[in-house]
Design a protein around this motif. Sequence first.
Motif, PDB file in Angstrom:
ATOM      1  N   TYR A 106       5.413 -15.955  -3.803  1.00 34.89           N
ATOM      2  CA  TYR A 106       4.653 -16.188  -4.473  1.00 34.89           C
ATOM      3  C   TYR A 106       2.524 -16.318  -5.033  1.00 34.89           C
ATOM      4  N   PHE A 107       2.829 -16.339  -3.281  1.00 31.89           N
ATOM      5  CA  PHE A 107       1.501 -16.282  -2.838  1.00 31.89           C
ATOM      6  C   PHE A 107       0.660 -15.176  -1.871  1.00 31.89           C
ATOM      7  N   ARG A 108       1.521 -13.770  -2.092  1.00 34.01           N
ATOM      8  CA  ARG A 108       1.347 -12.679  -1.720  1.00 34.01           C
ATOM      9  C   ARG A 108       0.228 -11.999  -1.797  1.00 34.01           C
ATOM     10  N   SER A 109      -0.722 -12.442  -2.472  1.00 37.54           N
ATOM     11  CA  SER A 109      -2.075 -11.526  -3.318  1.00 37.54           C
ATOM     12  C   SER A 109      -2.629 -12.291  -2.618  1.00 37.54           C
ATOM     13  N   GLU A 110      -2.526 -13.448  -2.393  1.00 36.09           N
ATOM     14  CA  GLU A 110      -3.394 -13.965  -1.837  1.00 36.09           C
ATOM     15  C   GLU A 110      -3.667 -14.142   0.033  1.00 36.09           C
ATOM     16  N   GLU A 111      -2.585 -14.349   0.196  1.00 39.93           N
ATOM     17  CA  GLU A 111      -2.604 -14.104   1.882  1.00 39.93           C
ATOM     18  C   GLU A 111      -2.686 -12.257   2.447  1.00 39.93           C
ATOM     19  N   ASP A 112      -2.327 -11.332   1.806  1.00 41.64           N
ATOM     20  CA  ASP A 112      -2.316 -10.069   1.461  1.00 41.64           C
ATOM     21  C   ASP A 112      -3.404  -9.344   1.052  1.00 41.64           C
ATOM     22  N   PRO A 113      -4.546  -9.168   2.159  1.00 41.35           N
ATOM     23  CA  PRO A 113      -5.432  -8.286   1.181  1.00 41.35           C
ATOM     24  C   PRO A 113      -4.814  -6.957   0.553  1.00 41.35           C
ATOM     25  N   LYS A 114      -3.211  -6.597   1.451  1.00 43.83           N
ATOM     26  CA  LYS A 114      -3.440  -4.760   0.881  1.00 43.83           C
ATOM     27  C   LYS A 114      -2.809  -5.381   0.039  1.00 43.83           C
ATOM     28  N   ALA A 115      -1.995  -6.365  -0.996  1.00 43.46           N
ATOM     29  CA  ALA A 115      -1.402  -6.501  -1.892  1.00 43.46           C
ATOM     30  C   ALA A 115      -2.147  -6.920  -3.318  1.00 43.46           C
TER      31      ALA A 115
ATOM     32  N   VAL B  84      -1.081  -8.859 -10.849  1.00 38.37           N
ATOM     33  CA  VAL B  84       0.102  -8.366 -10.764  1.00 38.37           C
ATOM     34  C   VAL B  84       1.681  -9.079 -10.008  1.00 38.37           C
ATOM     35  N   ASP B  85       2.079  -8.690  -9.471  1.00 35.75           N
ATOM     36  CA  ASP B  85       3.279  -9.239  -8.937  1.00 35.75           C
ATOM     37  C   ASP B  85       3.349  -9.026  -7.651  1.00 35.75           C
ATOM     38  N   VAL B  98      -0.349  -3.968 -19.120  1.00 36.82           N
ATOM     39  CA  VAL B  98       1.543  -4.494 -18.502  1.00 36.82           C
ATOM     40  C   VAL B  98       2.116  -5.703 -19.716  1.00 36.82           C
ATOM     41  N   MET B  99       2.934  -5.661 -20.288  1.00 34.19           N
ATOM     42  CA  MET B  99       4.023  -6.376 -21.145  1.00 34.19           C
ATOM     43  C   MET B  99       3.945  -7.834 -21.058  1.00 34.19           C
ATOM     44  N   ASP B 100       3.251  -8.301 -21.620  1.00 29.31           N
ATOM     45  CA  ASP B 100       3.411  -9.982 -21.617  1.00 29.31           C
ATOM     46  C   ASP B 100       4.428 -10.890 -22.687  1.00 29.31           C
ATOM     47  N   GLY B 101       4.913  -9.942 -23.232  1.00 33.48           N
ATOM     48  CA  GLY B 101       5.663 -11.147 -24.515  1.00 33.48           C
ATOM     49  C   GLY B 101       4.645 -10.988 -26.017  1.00 33.48           C
ATOM     50  N   SER B 102       3.399 -11.071 -25.663  1.00 30.36           N
ATOM     51  CA  SER B 102       2.622 -11.153 -27.369  1.00 30.36           C
ATOM     52  C   SER B 102       2.194 -10.194 -27.962  1.00 30.36           C
ATOM     53  N   GLU B 103       3.466  -8.489 -27.517  1.00 33.68           N
ATOM     54  CA  GLU B 103       3.458  -7.238 -28.142  1.00 33.68           C
ATOM     55  C   GLU B 103       3.695  -7.551 -29.919  1.00 33.68           C
ATOM     56  N   PRO B 104       3.593  -7.940 -30.650  1.00 32.69           N
ATOM     57  CA  PRO B 104       4.469  -8.093 -32.362  1.00 32.69           C
ATOM     58  C   PRO B 104       5.190  -7.115 -32.249  1.00 32.69           C
ATOM     59  N   ALA B 111      11.002  -6.173 -20.126  1.00 30.53           N
ATOM     60  CA  ALA B 111       9.694  -5.733 -19.308  1.00 30.53           C
ATOM     61  C   ALA B 111       9.564  -7.186 -18.801  1.00 30.53           C
ATOM     62  N   VAL B 112       8.948  -7.852 -19.351  1.00 30.80           N
ATOM     63  CA  VAL B 112       8.828  -9.261 -18.697  1.00 30.80           C
ATOM     64  C   VAL B 112      10.207 -10.429 -18.390  1.00 30.80           C
ATOM     65  N   LEU B 113      11.504  -9.863 -18.944  1.00 32.29           N
ATOM     66  CA  LEU B 113      12.387 -11.039 -18.687  1.00 32.29           C
ATOM     67  C   LEU B 113      13.024 -10.805 -17.666  1.00 32.29           C
ATOM     68  N   SER B 114      13.191  -9.073 -16.757  1.00 33.00           N
ATOM     69  CA  SER B 114      14.166  -7.961 -16.039  1.00 33.00           C
ATOM     70  C   SER B 114      13.397  -8.455 -14.725  1.00 33.00           C
ATOM     71  N   GLY B 115      12.290  -8.741 -14.557  1.00 28.41           N
ATOM     72  CA  GLY B 115      11.721  -9.229 -12.800  1.00 28.41           C
ATOM     73  C   GLY B 115      12.058  -8.140 -12.221  1.00 28.41           C
ATOM     74  N   ALA B 116      11.468  -6.428 -13.449  1.00 29.03           N
ATOM     75  CA  ALA B 116      11.328  -5.086 -12.648  1.00 29.03           C
ATOM     76  C   ALA B 116       9.792  -5.503 -12.518  1.00 29.03           C
ATOM     77  N   PRO B 117       9.064  -4.112 -11.089  1.00 28.69           N
ATOM     78  CA  PRO B 117       8.156  -4.398 -11.284  1.00 28.69           C
ATOM     79  C   PRO B 117       6.812  -3.756 -12.340  1.00 28.69           C
ATOM     80  N   THR B 118       5.940  -4.737 -11.902  1.00 28.06           N
ATOM     81  CA  THR B 118       4.842  -4.375 -13.203  1.00 28.06           C
ATOM     82  C   THR B 118       4.653  -3.122 -13.052  1.00 28.06           C
ATOM     83  N   ASP B 119       4.153  -2.205 -11.646  1.00 26.69           N
ATOM     84  CA  ASP B 119       4.051  -0.979 -11.284  1.00 26.69           C
ATOM     85  C   ASP B 119       5.094   0.003 -11.885  1.00 26.69           C
TER      86      ASP B 119
END
Lengths: 130, 228
Positions: A106-115, B84-85, B98-104, B111-119
């Motif tokens: 959960y804290f990756r973006s604070e700890e890692d500048p490349k992330a 970002v995740d 990035v989808m956040d569930g507020s789309e009409p 995209a919000v629920l699956s836990g897939a990377p936001t990239d």
Amino acid sequence: MRATTALQKINATYLAQRTRSSTNWGDAQYRVFKSYREWLRAAPEIQQMYSLNMPVSAIRTKIRQEFERHRYVAQLPTVDVLLFHSHQEFQETLNFWKQLTHVLKYFRSEEDPKARLPKDFIAGFLEGRN
Amino acid sequence: MQSIPRSIVLRGLRANKLYTPVNCHRSFSTTTLQRAEGDPAVQPPPKASSEDAPAVKAGESAMIRQQGASEGEPRHTPDYNVAVDYRTSAFSPIPMRVMDGSEPGDVVPAAVLSGAPTDLQARNVRIFKPTKTATQSGDWHSHHWRMDWDVLGKGHRWENPLMGWQSSADAMQGTHLNFKSKEDAINFAEKQGYEYYVQEPNERRIIPKAYANQFVHSPKKLKNIRTK
């Protein structure tokens, strides 16, 4: 040998919660606030348990950030699933089923500048992101 | 019995208990333990007060956030301030939104629920029908629709410095999904928040021919003279 019946009492794990759907938006709001309060009150325990090298306020900020990410969700079933995920993470964290790696995700973006994403196009270009 | 205001009764009760405020950690530590100044586990002094909270204040409108006219439109430029995740890296492309569930609408926000990377929501996806193999006349491979990911700008492919193998930072390289119909593919892409474009297939144009049509009589002048 004692015969065991099929209907034996199941002892629930600590912090287990029965799955249910929210009946309406008011119910969902009540559950979200309850979940948020649980997380905030558990923050000092999380810091002590995982020996995190950050103040409790940083953990609380992160909790707030994660809740704010889904503030404007429009559908009730989505809120239900998000509440389930929140409680799942809560149970896993407080039962010490997680490891330091999992909590620090959960804290990756604070700890890692490349992330992090670059600030704007020029910063990204100078990094070499084209 | 006199009616005593509740607040006074409660204050009287609370004065007996030892009331410790939340931020007293600092004051305790200076007397009991010798903590270093830069200890990251100690609570720093608060930087914000309750007046800075983004809550509704008296006299203001009840709306938390006023949305401008342009905010509701779909974005066509990269959004650098998106949340970002933990999987973001130096190779991650910048998403439009990035989808956040507020789309009409009734779209499931997978995209919000699956836990897939936001990239993945930053990358473009191509929906197309694979073409018939040119070397054979059978078209058994071209009855479904396929979804393919466009290559990354940087990190698509480089040579491994030790062995010369082809390395890639692209998790979706060599991945494709098959769908029964174009609408299925489009629904999936919208559900997952992908930026997609559809390529319509080139249909075969079969012209029925008959040899006898070359010798059909025409009263006008012949356009093509097929015999000498």
